[in-house]
Design a protein around this motif. Structure first.
Motif, PDB file in Angstrom:
ATOM      1  N   ASN A   1       0.855  -1.188   0.000  1.00  0.00           N
ATOM      2  CA  ASN A   1       0.000   0.000   0.000  1.00  0.00           C
ATOM      3  C   ASN A   1       0.890   1.238   0.000  1.00  0.00           C
ATOM      4  OD1 ASN A   1      -1.593   2.236   0.782  1.00  0.00           O
ATOM      5  ND2 ASN A   1      -3.053   0.908   1.838  1.00  0.00           N
ATOM      6  N   PRO A   2       0.994   1.953  -1.115  1.00  0.00           N
ATOM      7  CA  PRO A   2       1.907   3.106  -1.186  1.00  0.00           C
ATOM      8  C   PRO A   2       1.654   4.153  -0.110  1.00  0.00           C
ATOM      9  CG  PRO A   2       1.161   2.499  -3.384  1.00  0.00           C
ATOM     10  CD  PRO A   2       0.357   1.681  -2.421  1.00  0.00           C
ATOM     11  N   ALA A   3       0.387   4.411   0.218  1.00  0.00           N
ATOM     12  CA  ALA A   3       0.070   5.418   1.232  1.00  0.00           C
ATOM     13  C   ALA A   3       0.517   4.948   2.610  1.00  0.00           C
ATOM     14  CB  ALA A   3      -1.424   5.720   1.226  1.00  0.00           C
ATOM     15  N   TRP A   4       0.331   3.693   2.885  1.00  0.00           N
ATOM     16  CA  TRP A   4       0.747   3.116   4.163  1.00  0.00           C
ATOM     17  C   TRP A   4       2.270   3.177   4.287  1.00  0.00           C
ATOM     18  CZ3 TRP A   4      -1.368  -2.372   5.865  1.00  0.00           C
ATOM     19  CH2 TRP A   4      -1.092  -2.570   7.223  1.00  0.00           C
ATOM     20  N   LYS A   5       2.931   2.737   3.241  1.00  0.00           N
ATOM     21  CA  LYS A   5       4.401   2.746   3.235  1.00  0.00           C
ATOM     22  C   LYS A   5       4.940   4.159   3.415  1.00  0.00           C
ATOM     23  CE  LYS A   5       8.382   1.223   0.488  1.00  0.00           C
ATOM     24  NZ  LYS A   5       8.811   0.570  -0.786  1.00  0.00           N
ATOM     25  N   ALA A   6       4.334   5.131   2.735  1.00  0.00           N
ATOM     26  CA  ALA A   6       4.785   6.527   2.829  1.00  0.00           C
ATOM     27  C   ALA A   6       4.574   7.070   4.238  1.00  0.00           C
ATOM     28  CB  ALA A   6       4.039   7.384   1.816  1.00  0.00           C
ATOM     29  N   HIS A   7       3.445   6.708   4.872  1.00  0.00           N
ATOM     30  CA  HIS A   7       3.188   7.215   6.217  1.00  0.00           C
ATOM     31  C   HIS A   7       4.147   6.601   7.236  1.00  0.00           C
ATOM     32  CE1 HIS A   7       1.199   8.960   9.597  1.00  0.00           C
ATOM     33  NE2 HIS A   7       1.020   7.767  10.137  1.00  0.00           N
ATOM     34  N   VAL A   8       4.447   5.330   7.093  1.00  0.00           N
ATOM     35  CA  VAL A   8       5.407   4.695   7.996  1.00  0.00           C
ATOM     36  C   VAL A   8       6.751   5.408   7.902  1.00  0.00           C
ATOM     37  CG1 VAL A   8       6.754   2.596   8.391  1.00  0.00           C
ATOM     38  CG2 VAL A   8       4.281   2.441   8.051  1.00  0.00           C
ATOM     39  N   GLU A   9       7.149   5.747   6.702  1.00  0.00           N
ATOM     40  CA  GLU A   9       8.419   6.458   6.519  1.00  0.00           C
ATOM     41  C   GLU A   9       8.338   7.871   7.103  1.00  0.00           C
ATOM     42  OE1 GLU A   9      12.294   7.359   5.413  1.00  0.00           O
ATOM     43  OE2 GLU A   9      11.279   5.409   5.508  1.00  0.00           O
ATOM     44  N   GLU A  10       7.212   8.533   6.895  1.00  0.00           N
ATOM     45  CA  GLU A  10       7.020   9.897   7.389  1.00  0.00           C
ATOM     46  C   GLU A  10       7.125   9.972   8.909  1.00  0.00           C
ATOM     47  OE1 GLU A  10       3.382  13.230   7.627  1.00  0.00           O
ATOM     48  OE2 GLU A  10       3.030  11.232   6.810  1.00  0.00           O
ATOM     49  N   THR A  11       6.660   8.943   9.593  1.00  0.00           N
ATOM     50  CA  THR A  11       6.585   8.973  11.058  1.00  0.00           C
ATOM     51  C   THR A  11       7.618   8.058  11.716  1.00  0.00           C
ATOM     52  OG1 THR A  11       4.865   7.257  11.002  1.00  0.00           O
ATOM     53  CG2 THR A  11       4.138   9.560  11.049  1.00  0.00           C
ATOM     54  N   LYS A  12       8.688   7.745  11.003  1.00  0.00           N
ATOM     55  CA  LYS A  12       9.675   6.806  11.543  1.00  0.00           C
ATOM     56  C   LYS A  12      10.355   7.345  12.801  1.00  0.00           C
ATOM     57  CE  LYS A  12      13.357   8.434   8.414  1.00  0.00           C
ATOM     58  NZ  LYS A  12      14.255   8.027   7.306  1.00  0.00           N
ATOM     59  N   ASN A  13      10.347   8.649  12.983  1.00  0.00           N
ATOM     60  CA  ASN A  13      10.998   9.230  14.160  1.00  0.00           C
ATOM     61  C   ASN A  13      10.043   9.492  15.319  1.00  0.00           C
ATOM     62  OD1 ASN A  13      13.595   9.287  12.949  1.00  0.00           O
ATOM     63  ND2 ASN A  13      13.084  11.201  11.888  1.00  0.00           N
TER      64      ASN A  13
END
Length: 204
Positions: free
Chosen positions: A52-64
Motif C-alpha cells: 500500500n503506497p500510502a501506508w508505506k509513505a506514512h510509515v516512513e514519514e513517522t519513523k521518528n
C-alpha cells in the motif's frame, strides 16, 4: 504547580489518526500541557505495508515518532487515544498495546488517569463511535476518568464533533472529509482541564 502531562497515543496506517494526534497536541499545548505524541507498534508484516503506497509513505514519514511504552502511561496524568475503526472495534495494534498493560493495572498505576479518545473510518457510519466507546470500556476497567467532549462546545454540532469523542471520515484520496480541528482542540483542552482539576485535588 506543575503542568499536566498528556500522552497522545495513536495508531495510524495512512495518516489520518496521526493528523488527529497532532491537532490534539496543538490544542493541549495551548492549554499549557506538557505533551508527548506517541505511536503504538506496527504489527502488520512489512509485505502488507509495502503493498500500500500510502501506508508505506506514512510509515516512513513517522519513523521518528517514538513508540509508546508502559513508562509513558506512568508518566502521563492524562491520555488521549486515537485509532481507526477495524470492523467496528479497536485495531489490533492499539489493542495489543492496551492489553499489555496488565502489570500496571494490577499495581494500580492506571487508576485516575484522565482519558479521552478519537477515531476514524472510511465511511460516515463505519464504526467510529463504537471504536471510541470500546476504548472507554477498557478505561472503566483501569479505573480511569473518562472525559468525553459531551455537548460542552459548539464544535459538537459541527462535522466530526460528537459527544463521545471526535470522529472523522476518510475520503478516497486519503484526506479527512470533515474539518474537525476545532472539535479536536476542544476535546484536548477539556481533557487537560479535567486533568488539572484531578491533579490539583490529589496534591491538596
Amino acid at each position: 504547580m506543575s503542568n499536566v502531562k498528556l500522552a497522545i497515543i495513536y495508531y495510524s496506517s495512512t495518516g489520518i489518526n496521526y493528523k488527529l494526534a497532532k491537532m490534539a497536541e496543538e490544542g493541549a499545548k495551548e492549554a499549557g500541557a506538557d505533551v508527548k505524541v506517541l505511536k503504538v507498534e506496527e504489527l502488520a508484516p512489512q509485505s502488507a505495508v509495502d503493498s500500500n503506497p500510502a501506508w508505506k509513505a506514512h510509515v516512513e514519514e513517522t519513523k521518528n515518532v517514538p513508540v509508546a511504552t508502559s513508562e509513558d502511561l506512568v508518566w502521563a496524568d492524562a491520555i488521549i487515544f486515537s485509532a481507526p475503526t477495524r470492523f467496528g472495534n479497536v485495531p489490533s495494534q492499539m489493542k495489543q498495546f492496551i492489553d499489555m498493560q496488565g502489570g500496571l493495572w494490577a499495581e494500580g498505576k492506571l487508576m485516575n488517569k484522565v482519558v479521552s479518545a478519537m477515531s476514524s473510518a472510511q465511511n460516515s457510519h463505519g464504526g467510529q463511535e463504537q471504536t471510541v466507546t470500546a476504548i472507554y470500556t477498557t478505561m472503566f476497567h483501569w479505573g480511569a476518568i473518562v472525559v468525553a467532549p459531551g455537548y460542552t462546545d459548539q464544535s459538537a454540532f459541527t462535522s466530526g464533533g460528537n459527544p463521545y469523542g471526535t470522529t472523522v471520515t476518510q475520503s478516497q484520496d486519503g484526506n479527512m472529509i470533515e474539518d474537525v480541528e476545532l472539535a479536536v482542540k476542544h476535546q484536548a483542552k477539556r481533557t487537560v482541564q479535567v486533568a488539572k482539576w484531578v491533579k490539583n485535588g490529589q496534591s491538596n
